[in-house]
Motif scaffolding. Structure first.
Motif, PDB file in Angstrom:
ATOM      1  N   GLU A  79       0.824  -1.211   0.000  1.00 18.51           N
ATOM      2  CA  GLU A  79       0.000   0.000   0.000  1.00 18.51           C
ATOM      3  C   GLU A  79       0.852   1.253   0.000  1.00 18.51           C
ATOM      4  OE1 GLU A  79      -3.115   2.666   0.016  1.00 18.51           O
ATOM      5  OE2 GLU A  79      -3.114   0.531  -0.482  1.00 18.51           O
ATOM      6  N   PRO A 122      -6.348   1.930  -0.570  1.00 18.88           N
ATOM      7  CA  PRO A 122      -6.751   2.545  -1.841  1.00 18.88           C
ATOM      8  C   PRO A 122      -5.746   2.332  -2.969  1.00 18.88           C
ATOM      9  CG  PRO A 122      -6.052   4.224  -0.261  1.00 18.88           C
ATOM     10  CD  PRO A 122      -6.165   2.939   0.498  1.00 18.88           C
ATOM     11  N   ASN A 123      -4.462   2.312  -2.664  1.00 23.10           N
ATOM     12  CA  ASN A 123      -3.471   2.146  -3.723  1.00 23.10           C
ATOM     13  C   ASN A 123      -3.456   0.714  -4.258  1.00 23.10           C
ATOM     14  OD1 ASN A 123      -2.583   4.846  -3.542  1.00 23.10           O
ATOM     15  ND2 ASN A 123      -1.303   4.339  -1.793  1.00 23.10           N
ATOM     16  N   THR A 125      -5.961  -1.281  -4.165  1.00 22.18           N
ATOM     17  CA  THR A 125      -7.241  -1.439  -4.857  1.00 22.18           C
ATOM     18  C   THR A 125      -7.209  -0.793  -6.240  1.00 22.18           C
ATOM     19  OG1 THR A 125      -8.407  -1.458  -2.740  1.00 22.18           O
ATOM     20  CG2 THR A 125      -9.713  -0.973  -4.702  1.00 22.18           C
ATOM     21  N   GLU A 126      -6.656   0.396  -6.310  1.00 18.36           N
ATOM     22  CA  GLU A 126      -6.589   1.086  -7.602  1.00 18.36           C
ATOM     23  C   GLU A 126      -5.761   0.297  -8.605  1.00 18.36           C
ATOM     24  OE1 GLU A 126      -5.760   5.573  -9.261  1.00 18.36           O
ATOM     25  OE2 GLU A 126      -4.471   4.828  -7.644  1.00 18.36           O
ATOM     26  N   ARG A 127      -4.629  -0.231  -8.180  1.00 17.56           N
ATOM     27  CA  ARG A 127      -3.783  -1.006  -9.093  1.00 17.56           C
ATOM     28  C   ARG A 127      -4.498  -2.277  -9.556  1.00 17.56           C
ATOM     29  NH1 ARG A 127       0.288   0.553  -5.282  1.00 17.56           N
ATOM     30  NH2 ARG A 127       0.335  -1.536  -4.359  1.00 17.56           N
ATOM     31  N   LEU A 130      -7.090  -1.258 -12.165  1.00 16.81           N
ATOM     32  CA  LEU A 130      -6.408  -0.837 -13.389  1.00 16.81           C
ATOM     33  C   LEU A 130      -5.961  -2.046 -14.198  1.00 16.81           C
ATOM     34  CD1 LEU A 130      -4.227   2.214 -12.247  1.00 16.81           C
ATOM     35  CD2 LEU A 130      -6.107   2.239 -13.901  1.00 16.81           C
ATOM     36  N   GLU A 137     -14.808   3.621  -8.353  1.00 20.04           N
ATOM     37  CA  GLU A 137     -14.729   4.759  -7.438  1.00 20.04           C
ATOM     38  C   GLU A 137     -14.308   4.204  -6.081  1.00 20.04           C
ATOM     39  OE1 GLU A 137     -17.582   8.145  -5.296  1.00 20.04           O
ATOM     40  OE2 GLU A 137     -18.393   6.838  -6.859  1.00 20.04           O
ATOM     41  N   ILE A 138     -13.162   4.651  -5.591  1.00 18.77           N
ATOM     42  CA  ILE A 138     -12.602   4.118  -4.349  1.00 18.77           C
ATOM     43  C   ILE A 138     -12.939   5.042  -3.191  1.00 18.77           C
ATOM     44  CG2 ILE A 138     -10.477   3.492  -3.140  1.00 18.77           C
ATOM     45  CD1 ILE A 138      -9.294   2.784  -5.891  1.00 18.77           C
ATOM     46  N   LYS A 140     -12.039   5.637   0.658  1.00 18.47           N
ATOM     47  CA  LYS A 140     -11.065   5.260   1.687  1.00 18.47           C
ATOM     48  C   LYS A 140     -11.701   5.340   3.067  1.00 18.47           C
ATOM     49  CE  LYS A 140      -6.339   6.073   3.283  1.00 18.47           C
ATOM     50  NZ  LYS A 140      -6.652   5.912   4.703  1.00 18.47           N
TER      51      LYS A 140
END
Length: 212
Positions: A79, A122-123, A125-127, A130, A137-138, A140
């Motif tokens: 993260e 969040p990081n 999850t975003e990766r 992607l 839409e994340i 936190k």
């Protein structure tokens, strides 16, 4: 020893195993227990200063040189992505970061709006999304992640699980495992040079204990 190595120990689920491991390599103190409220200890042999910090802060202490060595979960490293060395997997504290949702949620019709995912990662999850090529839409959150789908805050969650009992208690089902996490040793980059002998000695002792 006039210049002890400072080691950051993580509060929370990894603390018991970390204290036990440190004791096995001679880094102990009579008052250093999982129940302690004290945050700083000089090891009995005076070779190390042991400090207990929030698990989320261990990598920050090490990255910025407030600690030479730290023990932290791989989930935190993924993260935060700190600029540190990660020389050793200690093997204990196994858990998983998973994507979960309410049971039956996958019956949504095609064309459902952009999914909302609640997480304290969040990081990570975003990766993940992607890589999947999926819009997301994340949201936190710091805790109580499991409540987010139940109150309509999010469609899914990404959270850390051990046995999965908490997910089941909130009627959530696992969709996919993102990553597995165990306790890792991290080292400040400058300390690896300025305290090389001390740091290498501790790393070798830890390696011997975990059979690496």
């Amino acid at each position: 020893m006039s210049d002890p190595v400072t080691i950051a120990l993580p509060k929370g689920r990894l603390l018991d195993g970390t204290i036990a491991l440190c004791a096995k390599i001679g880094l102990s103190h009579p008052d250093l227990t999982p129940q302690t409220r004290q945050l700083s200890f000089r090891s009995s042999d005076a070779s190390a200063q042991l400090v207990i910090v929030r698990d989320v802060d261990v990598s920050t202490f090490v990255e910025y040189g407030a600690a030479d060595i730290g023990i932290v979960g791989k989930d935190r490293l993924l993260e935060q992505r700190p600029q540190v060395y990660e020389p050793l997997d200690l093997g204990f504290g196994l858990c998983r970061i998973v994507l979960a949702e309410p049971g039956g949620a996958r019956t949504r019709p095609v064309g459902w709006r952009t999914r909302r995912v609640a997480t304290k990662y969040p990081n990570v999850t975003e990766r993940y999304f992607l890589r999947k090529g999926l819009p997301v839409e994340i949201i936190k959150l710091s805790g109580t992640i499991e409540l987010a789908p139940l109150v309509g805050l999010a469609d899914q969650i990404v959270d850390i699980v051990d046995t999965g009992a908490t997910l089941r208690a909130h009627h959530l089902v696992e969709v996919e495992e993102l990553v597995r996490s165990t306790a890792r040793v991290i080292v400040n980059r400058a300390s690896m040079k300025t305290k090389y002998q001390h740091v290498r000695r501790i790393l070798q002792q830890l390696t011997d204990q975990v059979g690496g």
